[in-house]
Design an enzyme around this catalytic site. Structure first.
Site, PDB file in Angstrom:
ATOM      1  N   ASN A  12       0.845  -1.132  -0.004  1.00 21.71           N
ATOM      2  CA  ASN A  12      -0.087  -0.137  -0.208  1.00 21.71           C
ATOM      3  C   ASN A  12       1.013   1.025  -0.033  1.00 21.71           C
ATOM      4  OD1 ASN A  12      -1.678   2.135   0.595  1.00 21.71           O
ATOM      5  ND2 ASN A  12      -2.326   1.326   2.667  1.00 21.71           N
ATOM      6  N   LYS A  30       0.193   4.153  -0.407  1.00 21.57           N
ATOM      7  CA  LYS A  30      -0.580   5.681   0.150  1.00 21.57           C
ATOM      8  C   LYS A  30      -0.300   6.794  -0.692  1.00 21.57           C
ATOM      9  CE  LYS A  30      -0.112   3.394   4.714  1.00 21.57           C
ATOM     10  NZ  LYS A  30      -0.098   3.381   6.469  1.00 21.57           N
ATOM     11  N   GLU A  86      -5.663  -4.472  10.618  1.00 20.85           N
ATOM     12  CA  GLU A  86      -4.376  -3.446  10.825  1.00 20.85           C
ATOM     13  C   GLU A  86      -4.880  -2.814  12.037  1.00 20.85           C
ATOM     14  OE1 GLU A  86      -2.490  -2.669   6.893  1.00 20.85           O
ATOM     15  OE2 GLU A  86      -4.047  -1.415   7.023  1.00 20.85           O
ATOM     16  N   GLY A 113       2.503   2.275  10.751  1.00 21.51           N
ATOM     17  CA  GLY A 113       3.427   3.377  10.733  1.00 21.51           C
ATOM     18  C   GLY A 113       4.341   3.506  12.044  1.00 21.51           C
ATOM     19  N   GLY A 135       2.707  -1.327   4.253  1.00 19.73           N
ATOM     20  CA  GLY A 135       2.833   0.225   4.159  1.00 19.73           C
ATOM     21  C   GLY A 135       4.494   0.824   3.608  1.00 19.73           C
TER      22      GLY A 135
HETATM   23  P1  PGA Z   1       2.506   0.316   7.714  1.00 15.61           P
HETATM   24  O1  PGA Z   1       1.282   0.257   6.938  1.00 15.61           O
HETATM   25  O2  PGA Z   1       3.392  -1.076   7.057  1.00 15.61           O
HETATM   26  O3  PGA Z   1       3.535   1.543   7.149  1.00 15.61           O
HETATM   27  O4  PGA Z   1       2.618   0.187   9.179  1.00 15.61           O
HETATM   28  C1  PGA Z   1       0.471  -0.534   7.059  1.00 15.61           C
HETATM   29  C2  PGA Z   1      -0.838  -0.097   6.247  1.00 15.61           C
HETATM   30  O5  PGA Z   1      -1.378   0.938   6.692  1.00 15.61           O
HETATM   31  O6  PGA Z   1      -1.421  -0.389   5.365  1.00 15.61           O
END
Ligand code: PGA
Length: 248
Positions: free
Chosen positions: A10, A12, A161, A167, A227
């Site tokens: 993802n 984002k 999640e 994050g 992410g």
């Molecule tokens: P992250 O995000 O791997 O950066 O923690 C995961 C997500 O929000 O899909």
């Protein structure tokens, strides 16, 4: 039941044309044992789909209506035309920032499926909800309220999640992950019977090359939604490799 593992990235609000080289490098490194996908910003879907070869490219959201006066929104047919094969719906950042409700998430999933897209539907509790002992209740409640009609593993995967793990570099314990994924599967069984055994339930939240084997090895974890660590081949490929190593 042996479910194939799915590792989805993802991106984002990250990624310009200059990053399509990462898409190519990731696509070239997916072993046959696992499924992978990359959900990129709308503006990169067409370019990424061209660059990705057999790696499915997806979106991160879709509008629930076919068309209409919805300034700034994107329909499922537009995603398909751009080359998307899947979309995320209900990501916690959209549930929080755009105030998306379970009912909207359900409608988005149904609109995506109608247009022929696969769907990754996200659920997860906040830290306050976990601290209050409400995590399982909140998450299974989201499953019940946002599961699309006609839900089938042929086109739907779920992603658990925990909001506080996204994050942040923090992850739940393996026991907590297994317990939550078990609770999600039990709720799915209640809602769609035996089909629940086929549905992939991904874990997401601070997955990286170092913790992927432990997290993806948990009972009822069928992959990862990633992410930050999906933005480069250097970081993402080790997670795909971890999933593959568990599938050999
Ligand atoms: P992250 O995000 O791997 O950066 O923690 C995961 C997500 O929000 O899909």
């Amino acid at each position: 039941m042996m479910r194939r593992k799915l590792v989805a990235g993802n991106w984002k609000m990250h990624g310009l044309k200059a990053d399509l080289g990462e898409v190519r490098a990731i696509a070239a490194a997916v072993p046959a044992e696992v499924d992978a996908a990359l959900c990129v910003p709308f503006t990169l879907i067409a370019g990424a789909a061209d660059a990705a070869g057999a790696l499915p490219i997806g979106a991160q959201d879709v509008h629930q209506s076919d068309k209409g006066a919805h300034t700034g929104c994107i329909s499922a047919a537009m995603l398909v035309e751009a080359g998307a094969l899947l979309t995320i719906v209900g990501h916690s950042e959209r549930r929080a920032d755009q105030h998306e409700t379970d009912a909207q998430v359900k409608a988005k999933a149904e609109a995506a499926q109608k247009a022929g897209l696969r769907v990754i539907l996200c659920i997860g509790e906040t830290l306050e909800e976990r601290d209050a002992g409400l995590a399982e209740q909140v998450v299974t409640g989201q499953v019940a309220a946002s599961l699309p009609d006609g839900a089938s593993a042929d086109w739907l995967a779920l992603a658990y999640e925990p909001v506080w793990a996204i994050g942040t570099g923090r992850t739940p314990t393996e026991a907590d992950v297994a317990a939550m994924h078990g609770a999600i599967r039990a709720k799915l069984r209640e809602l769609i019977g035996d089909e629940a055994e086929r549905v992939q339930i991904l874990y997401g939240g601070s997955v990286n090359g170092s913790n992927a084997v432990a997290l993806l090895g948990c009972e009822d974890v069928d992959g990862a939604l990633v992410g930050g660590a999906s933005l480069t081949a250097e970081k993402f490929v080790p997670i795909i490799e971890a999933a593959a190593s568990l599938s050999r």
